[in-house]
Design an enzyme around this catalytic site. Structure first.
Site, PDB file in Angstrom:
ATOM      1  N   GLU A 302       0.746  -1.236  -0.118  1.00 41.90           N
ATOM      2  CA  GLU A 302       0.028   0.069   0.063  1.00 41.90           C
ATOM      3  C   GLU A 302       0.987   1.250   0.172  1.00 41.90           C
ATOM      4  OE1 GLU A 302       0.401  -2.179   2.561  1.00 41.90           O
ATOM      5  OE2 GLU A 302       0.195  -1.567   4.282  1.00 41.90           O
ATOM      6  N   HIS A 326      -8.045  -3.908  -1.317  1.00 46.63           N
ATOM      7  CA  HIS A 326      -7.481  -4.210   0.146  1.00 46.63           C
ATOM      8  C   HIS A 326      -6.206  -3.107   0.225  1.00 46.63           C
ATOM      9  CE1 HIS A 326      -5.028  -6.477   3.261  1.00 46.63           C
ATOM     10  NE2 HIS A 326      -4.264  -5.531   2.801  1.00 46.63           N
ATOM     11  N   GLU A 327      -5.321  -2.842  -0.733  1.00 46.03           N
ATOM     12  CA  GLU A 327      -4.357  -2.003  -0.657  1.00 46.03           C
ATOM     13  C   GLU A 327      -4.949  -0.669  -0.713  1.00 46.03           C
ATOM     14  OE1 GLU A 327      -1.887  -3.099  -0.047  1.00 46.03           O
ATOM     15  OE2 GLU A 327      -2.168  -5.282  -1.021  1.00 46.03           O
ATOM     16  N   HIS A 330      -6.125   0.623   2.531  1.00 47.99           N
ATOM     17  CA  HIS A 330      -5.050   0.748   3.695  1.00 47.99           C
ATOM     18  C   HIS A 330      -4.828   2.442   3.601  1.00 47.99           C
ATOM     19  CE1 HIS A 330      -3.004  -2.519   5.389  1.00 47.99           C
ATOM     20  NE2 HIS A 330      -2.957  -3.219   4.038  1.00 47.99           N
ATOM     21  N   GLU A 349      -3.760  -4.663   9.163  1.00 40.27           N
ATOM     22  CA  GLU A 349      -4.084  -5.664   7.968  1.00 40.27           C
ATOM     23  C   GLU A 349      -5.268  -6.103   8.458  1.00 40.27           C
ATOM     24  OE1 GLU A 349      -2.692  -5.784   5.466  1.00 40.27           O
ATOM     25  OE2 GLU A 349      -0.709  -5.044   6.002  1.00 40.27           O
ATOM     26  N   ASP A 405       8.822  -9.832  10.225  1.00 36.73           N
ATOM     27  CA  ASP A 405       8.346 -10.247   8.957  1.00 36.73           C
ATOM     28  C   ASP A 405       7.503 -11.669   9.024  1.00 36.73           C
ATOM     29  OD1 ASP A 405       9.086  -8.605   7.032  1.00 36.73           O
ATOM     30  OD2 ASP A 405      11.187  -9.292   6.677  1.00 36.73           O
ATOM     31  N   TYR A 413      -4.679 -10.634   9.410  1.00 40.49           N
ATOM     32  CA  TYR A 413      -5.630 -10.371   8.545  1.00 40.49           C
ATOM     33  C   TYR A 413      -7.167 -10.780   8.871  1.00 40.49           C
ATOM     34  CZ  TYR A 413      -1.855  -9.222   5.427  1.00 40.49           C
ATOM     35  OH  TYR A 413      -0.512  -8.780   4.919  1.00 40.49           O
TER      36      TYR A 413
HETATM   37  N1  BES Z   1       0.784  -4.346   3.699  1.00 35.86           N
HETATM   38  C1  BES Z   1       0.780  -5.687   3.086  1.00 35.86           C
HETATM   39  C2  BES Z   1       2.071  -6.377   2.658  1.00 35.86           C
HETATM   40  C3  BES Z   1       3.192  -6.534   3.811  1.00 35.86           C
HETATM   41  C4  BES Z   1       2.383  -7.031   5.103  1.00 35.86           C
HETATM   42  C5  BES Z   1       4.392  -6.643   3.544  1.00 35.86           C
HETATM   43  C6  BES Z   1       3.398  -7.255   6.099  1.00 35.86           C
HETATM   44  C7  BES Z   1       5.222  -6.783   4.481  1.00 35.86           C
HETATM   45  C8  BES Z   1       4.935  -7.329   5.742  1.00 35.86           C
HETATM   46  C9  BES Z   1      -0.170  -5.615   1.933  1.00 35.86           C
HETATM   47  O1  BES Z   1      -1.025  -4.569   2.144  1.00 35.86           O
HETATM   48  C10 BES Z   1      -0.911  -6.725   1.961  1.00 35.86           C
HETATM   49  O2  BES Z   1      -1.604  -7.268   2.825  1.00 35.86           O
HETATM   50  N2  BES Z   1      -0.911  -7.792   0.951  1.00 35.86           N
HETATM   51  C11 BES Z   1      -1.216  -8.803   0.673  1.00 35.86           C
HETATM   52  C12 BES Z   1      -2.615  -8.744  -0.228  1.00 35.86           C
HETATM   53  C13 BES Z   1      -3.848  -9.430  -0.006  1.00 35.86           C
HETATM   54  C14 BES Z   1      -4.313  -9.422   1.392  1.00 35.86           C
HETATM   55  C15 BES Z   1      -4.963  -9.038  -0.885  1.00 35.86           C
HETATM   56  C16 BES Z   1      -0.346  -9.964  -0.008  1.00 35.86           C
HETATM   57  O3  BES Z   1       0.733  -9.640  -0.387  1.00 35.86           O
HETATM   58  O4  BES Z   1      -0.772 -11.037  -0.202  1.00 35.86           O
HETATM   59 ZN    ZN Z   2      -2.481  -5.288   3.717  1.00 31.61          ZN
END
Ligand code: BES
Ligand code: ZN
Length: 678
Positions: A302, A326-327, A330, A349, A405, A413
């Site tokens: 995002e 989703h993005e 955010h 999330e 991480d 989520y």
């Molecule tokens: N912010 C996240 C990606 C992220 C989370 C990167 C934690 C590093 C650490 C992003 O918004 C996200 O949730 N991406 C998901 C998308 C999905 C839920 C639609 C993904 O990458 O799978």
């Molecule tokens: Zn996210």
């Protein structure tokens, strides 16, 4: 050990690689200043924002594709909060620091002493700058390492167009520090500007104001006038062109992808309007989407004003555009109201996944939204079988999340979104929508903890509408592992047909007629495969392939479920396609289940190692780390999995009532945390 950098003969003696040991990084100022208590303490950052905080960052950077480095200066405008503070502590990882200067009261820049501590594997190197004059401006001259964990450098061959190289960042959670020295904690927010130079034939974009008409000339400037946390710093460079979606939104992609992306994401403006109607105006100016090469390790990121997205959601029928919902969501939950530490990741999330589902429901209907919820909850039930109960808690305790991480995707989520669905159900949609809108306004441009959320909810929900949710019920969601019994159940109407079709086929070998499957979208196919028995007979898989061509599917969500089933079932006919999939795609969520299935047997592990050796040069450092860990931790069984015959498979088919879609009991503790789901 990385080289220790010392300036001006300022000797730095360091020992150990623990965070505490690194606290002794610089040779010491005489007395330890009494610290003003920081607003919140982020255990994943060395920064001390209660003493001094970055208010503005001005970058002047050069991208060098040959050296695979970004180098230049970062100039900070500082807000000295604690009157006794004389040091600026920043986070870095694998940066080489050339010079540190402070602007004196006379406007002259003078060198400052600094020390860079030994590298901690997770947190990087604490960077301590001595600022006896409490300079309002400090400037660091630095360069990144070619191995920077937050950057990926791609050869032209790894791009769609094969002509120009590509580079992109992924800063969340704590990788911004590998390309900018920063207070790399979401509890600090700052504005930024950047001047970036590169070879003239690539376009450079940042999480800032990208002018769709900007000339491609190797010299770019950016401004981000809203205050953002460090994990939202982003940069990308490559053969990128723009196509509009609406006045305020559009897509950036390589020329060969841009039309497909524009068509797939055509509903973006409607999504923005839907979110605005629910939660108030979009406050970031433009909303553009950058489509990255398939090695991008996430589905989406995002980055403000410029969402980064995997190309794997461009499947031609808009069935995976919940990623954009989703993005975009955010922009309220996360970018506007931000968690103050990764241990409260659900505030970003979980709230976002809730909002995402509301946007999907408003635009594509309740059936679609419910299917997506059920798939997520099935994943949660699976993940909670093995995830450490401590990481099943929304408001995680200090010390429980070692590497940010590695949080549990199911927790932050799905359980996070489920919590809000519970509140919505109890308080009613109208009152809950008003609450959430008020929450975004109240905490706009602030970074908050789960406790602040809880206090706000107590005052504006629990006490305002008494008798609907007890304090105990509320607290169980936030502070206990597992899924509370109060969790609202969701059934996806359309999955009833899918379940019947699957069970009928398992029993009789007869596939559903095309008139039924012809209308299925990605979610129905995912559910069809996902609820199959653990293994199938090879001939059964061949029958499915004959009818549906799962092997070789361009749809990553289907591949994510089909290939592990193929591997577990000993369906080696799929091996070439599996290898091609794992080599092409770097999105962890899509490929890790297949690696996980492979490493269970000797033969599979051999294939996993061979594929990884080939794929590694094209993988992002984050993906490389996850796959390496999976291969290193493998305990394969000597014999390959014995494929079950058709009879066994049919007998093993779970009835829908046994499926884990409603996961009230999914709390079984186990020692090993599962890998992150995103
Ligand atoms: N912010 C996240 C990606 C992220 C989370 C990167 C934690 C590093 C650490 C992003 O918004 C996200 O949730 N991406 C998901 C998308 C999905 C839920 C639609 C993904 O990458 O799978
Ligand atoms: Zn996210």
């Amino acid at each position: 050990m990385r080289a220790l950098l010392i300036s001006l003969g300022f000797a730095v003696a360091l020992a150990g690689c623990q965070r505490d040991a690194a606290d002794t990084a610089t040779s010491t100022p005489t007395a330890k200043p009494a610290a003003a208590a920081p607003a919140s303490i982020d255990e994943h950052s060395y920064a001390e924002p209660g003493k001094v905080a970055i208010d503005d960052l001005a970058l002047d950077l050069k991208i060098d594709f040959d050296a695979r480095t970004i180098s230049g200066t970062a100039t900070y405008t500082l807000d000295w909060k604690d009157k006794d503070a004389r040091q600026l502590v920043l986070d870095t990882r694998d940066l080489s620091i050339d010079k540190v200067e402070g602007e004196g009261k006379d406007g002259q820049w003078q060198p400052l002493q600094y020390g860079l501590a030994e590298r901690d594997a997770i947190f990087g190197s604490k960077f301590t700058i001595e600022a006896p004059e409490r300079n309002a401006h400090i400037r660091v001259t630095y360069a990144t390492s070619p191995e920077a964990s937050g950057l990926q450098w791609l050869e032209p061959a790894m791009t769609e167009g094969k002509q120009l190289p590509f580079m992109f960042s992924q800063s969340q959670q704590i990788h911004a520090r590998s390309w900018v020295p920063l207070q790399d904690t979401p509890s600090v927010r700052y504005t930024y500007s950047a001047h970036v130079t590169s070879r003239p034939d690539v376009m450079v974009l940042m999480s800032a104001d990208n002018d769709p008409k900007a000339a491609r000339d190797g010299d770019y400037t950016f401004k981000m006038p809203q205050k953002i946390p460090s994990y939202l710093m982003a940069i990308a460079a490559g053969d990128l062109v723009f196509k509009p979606i609406s006045e305020r939104s559009g897509v950036w992609a390589e020329p060969a992808m841009v039309d497909k992306a524009q068509a797939e994401f055509a509903d973006t403006e409607k999504m923005i309007e839907t979110a605005e109607a629910l939660y108030g105006p979009y406050r970031w100016g433009r909303y553009d989407i950058l489509v990255l090469p398939p090695s991008f390790p996430y589905g989406g990121m995002e980055n403000p004003r410029l969402t980064f997205a995997t190309p794997t959601v461009i499947v031609g029928d808009k069935s995976l555009v919940s990623l954009v919902a989703h993005e975009l969501a955010h922009s309220w939950s996360g970018n506007l109201v931000t968690f103050s530490s990764a241990k409260d990741a659900w505030l970003n999330e979980g709230v976002t996944s809730y909002v995402e589902n509301r946007i999907i429901e408003a635009l594509y209907g309740k059936d679609q939204a419910d299917m997506e919820s059920v798939i997520a909850r099935n994943e949660l039930a699976e993940e909670f079988k093995t995830v450490d109960p401590k990481l099943q808690v929304l408001a995680e305790k200090p010390g429980d999340l070692k590497d940010p991480d590695n949080s549990s995707g199911a927790t932050v989520y799905t359980k996070g979104a489920w919590f809000l669905q519970f509140l919505e159900q109890r308080f009613g949609r109208a009152d809950f929508d008003a609450f959430l809108r008020g929450y975004f306004d109240h905490f706009a441009f602030q970074s908050i903890s789960s406790e602040q959320f809880a206090d706000y909810a107590e005052a504006n929900l629990l006490r305002k509408y008494p008798g609907k949710v007890s304090q105990e019920e509320f607290d169980e969601w936030l502070y206990q592992p597992g899924v509370p019994a109060t969790a609202p159940k969701v059934l996806a109407r359309k999955f009833g047909v899918v379940d019947s079709a699957r069970l009928a086929w398992l029993g009789s070998g007869e596939l559903p007629p095309p008139v039924i499957t012809g209308a299925w979208s990605t979610q129905e196919w995912v559910h069809f495969i996902e609820a199959m028995p653990e293994t199938l007979g090879v001939e059964q898989l061949a029958q499915l392939d004959g009818a549906y061509h799962f092997t070789g599917t361009p749809n990553g969500e289907i591949a994510q479920r089909w290939y592990p089933l193929a591997v577990r079932s000993g369906y080696t006919q799929a091996n070439d396609a599996i290898a091609a999939f794992l080599e092409k795609i770097g999105r962890r969520k899509l490929i890790m289940p297949t690696y996980k299935a492979l490493v269970q047997t000797e033969d599979g592990l051999a294939l996993a190692k061979a594929v990884f050796a080939k794929a590694k040069p094209g993988y992002h450092p984050i993906t490389t780390g996850s796959v390496q860990e999976m291969i290193d931790g493998a305990k394969p069984k000597a014999a390959p999995a014995k494929p079950a015959d058709a009879g066994d498979a049919a007998a093993a088919a779970p009835a829908e009532s046994e499926k884990p879609a409603i996961a009230g009991d999914a709390t079984a503790p186990a020692p090993d945390p599962a890998p992150p789901a995103n």
